[in-house]
Design an enzyme around this catalytic site. Structure first.
Site, PDB file in Angstrom:
ATOM      1  N   HIS A  65       0.821  -1.207   0.000  1.00  0.00           N
ATOM      2  CA  HIS A  65       0.000   0.000   0.000  1.00  0.00           C
ATOM      3  C   HIS A  65       0.857   1.260   0.000  1.00  0.00           C
ATOM      4  O   HIS A  65       1.954   1.268   0.545  1.00  0.00           O
ATOM      5  CB  HIS A  65      -0.896   0.045   1.247  1.00  0.00           C
ATOM      6  CG  HIS A  65      -1.776  -1.149   1.397  1.00  0.00           C
ATOM      7  ND1 HIS A  65      -2.054  -1.703   2.634  1.00  0.00           N
ATOM      8  CD2 HIS A  65      -2.450  -1.907   0.489  1.00  0.00           C
ATOM      9  CE1 HIS A  65      -2.860  -2.747   2.473  1.00  0.00           C
ATOM     10  NE2 HIS A  65      -3.109  -2.887   1.184  1.00  0.00           N
ATOM     11  N   TYR A 135       1.568   1.564  13.533  1.00  0.00           N
ATOM     12  CA  TYR A 135       2.049   2.406  12.442  1.00  0.00           C
ATOM     13  C   TYR A 135       1.963   3.868  12.879  1.00  0.00           C
ATOM     14  O   TYR A 135       0.906   4.320  13.316  1.00  0.00           O
ATOM     15  CB  TYR A 135       1.166   2.308  11.208  1.00  0.00           C
ATOM     16  CG  TYR A 135       0.766   0.948  10.731  1.00  0.00           C
ATOM     17  CD1 TYR A 135       1.304   0.428   9.561  1.00  0.00           C
ATOM     18  CD2 TYR A 135      -0.207   0.208  11.395  1.00  0.00           C
ATOM     19  CE1 TYR A 135       0.903  -0.804   9.083  1.00  0.00           C
ATOM     20  CE2 TYR A 135      -0.610  -1.030  10.922  1.00  0.00           C
ATOM     21  CZ  TYR A 135      -0.051  -1.526   9.760  1.00  0.00           C
ATOM     22  OH  TYR A 135      -0.457  -2.738   9.288  1.00  0.00           O
TER      23      TYR A 135
END
Length: 185
Positions: A65, A135
């Protein structure tokens, strides 16, 4: 004194961070982020979003991604539980490492994180059941800017350590790299 060792990789801007935990009879303390210590990696960027993923089965692949400009982001990825094979793929047009990938094992035990800069795609494979990944992002998620490439594309040839397990319908529909011209550098 910095609480991190920075390890350069063959891909410009992809950096492994090795955290330096402090331990005593009570357990351990570990810094996951420090703007001062990581200024050399992030420059003027700031962390604006923090996300967490939970993945149940070993072999699961998430990614590859990225976000298109102007929503491109740098990510700092850490595995808080379990172990993952974390991958960054250089998508920067004109880069000498265009479509090259770098992978590292991140785990709760090895105290490593991976910095995935703007212009690189990110993905990972779980190496154990029940993985938790954190993240830190320098840009907020923008659904209209989502992009990705097939994590199993032979043109990229990521050497996933385990047979590819569960993948989302979204990830299965991601295009191959054939014809991908790259992102602005």
């Amino acid at each position: 004194m910095s609480r991190f060792d920075l390890i350069e990789t063959p891909i410009r801007g992809v950096v492994a961070l090795v955290r330096k935990p402090l331990g005593d009879a009570r357990g351990a303390f570990e810094r996951l982020y420090c703007a001062h210590d990581l200024g050399a990696v992030l420059g003027e960027r700031t962390i604006v979003q923090i996300n967490r993923s939970l993945t149940g089965a070993a072999g699961t692949v998430r990614g590859l991604h990225f976000q298109h400009p102007p929503h491109a982001e740098t990510k700092i990825v850490s595995c808080l539980r379990g172990a993952i094979f974390d991958v960054a793929v250089d998508l920067r047009r004109g880069s000498p490492t265009f479509l090259a990938w770098h992978g590292r094992i991140l785990s709760a035990d090895n105290h490593e994180s991976l910095v995935v800069p703007e212009g690189c795609a990110h993905g990972f494979q779980t190496l154990e059941d029940e993985c938790e990944v954190l993240y830190l992002h320098t840009a907020a998620h923008a659904p209209e800017a989502e992009g990705g490439l097939d994590a199993c594309d032979p043109a990229i040839a990521v050497a996933w350590p385990l047979p590819t397990g569960v993948r989302s319908q979204r990830d299965l529909a991601l295009p191959p790299a054939d014809g991908f011209v790259g992102l602005p550098s």
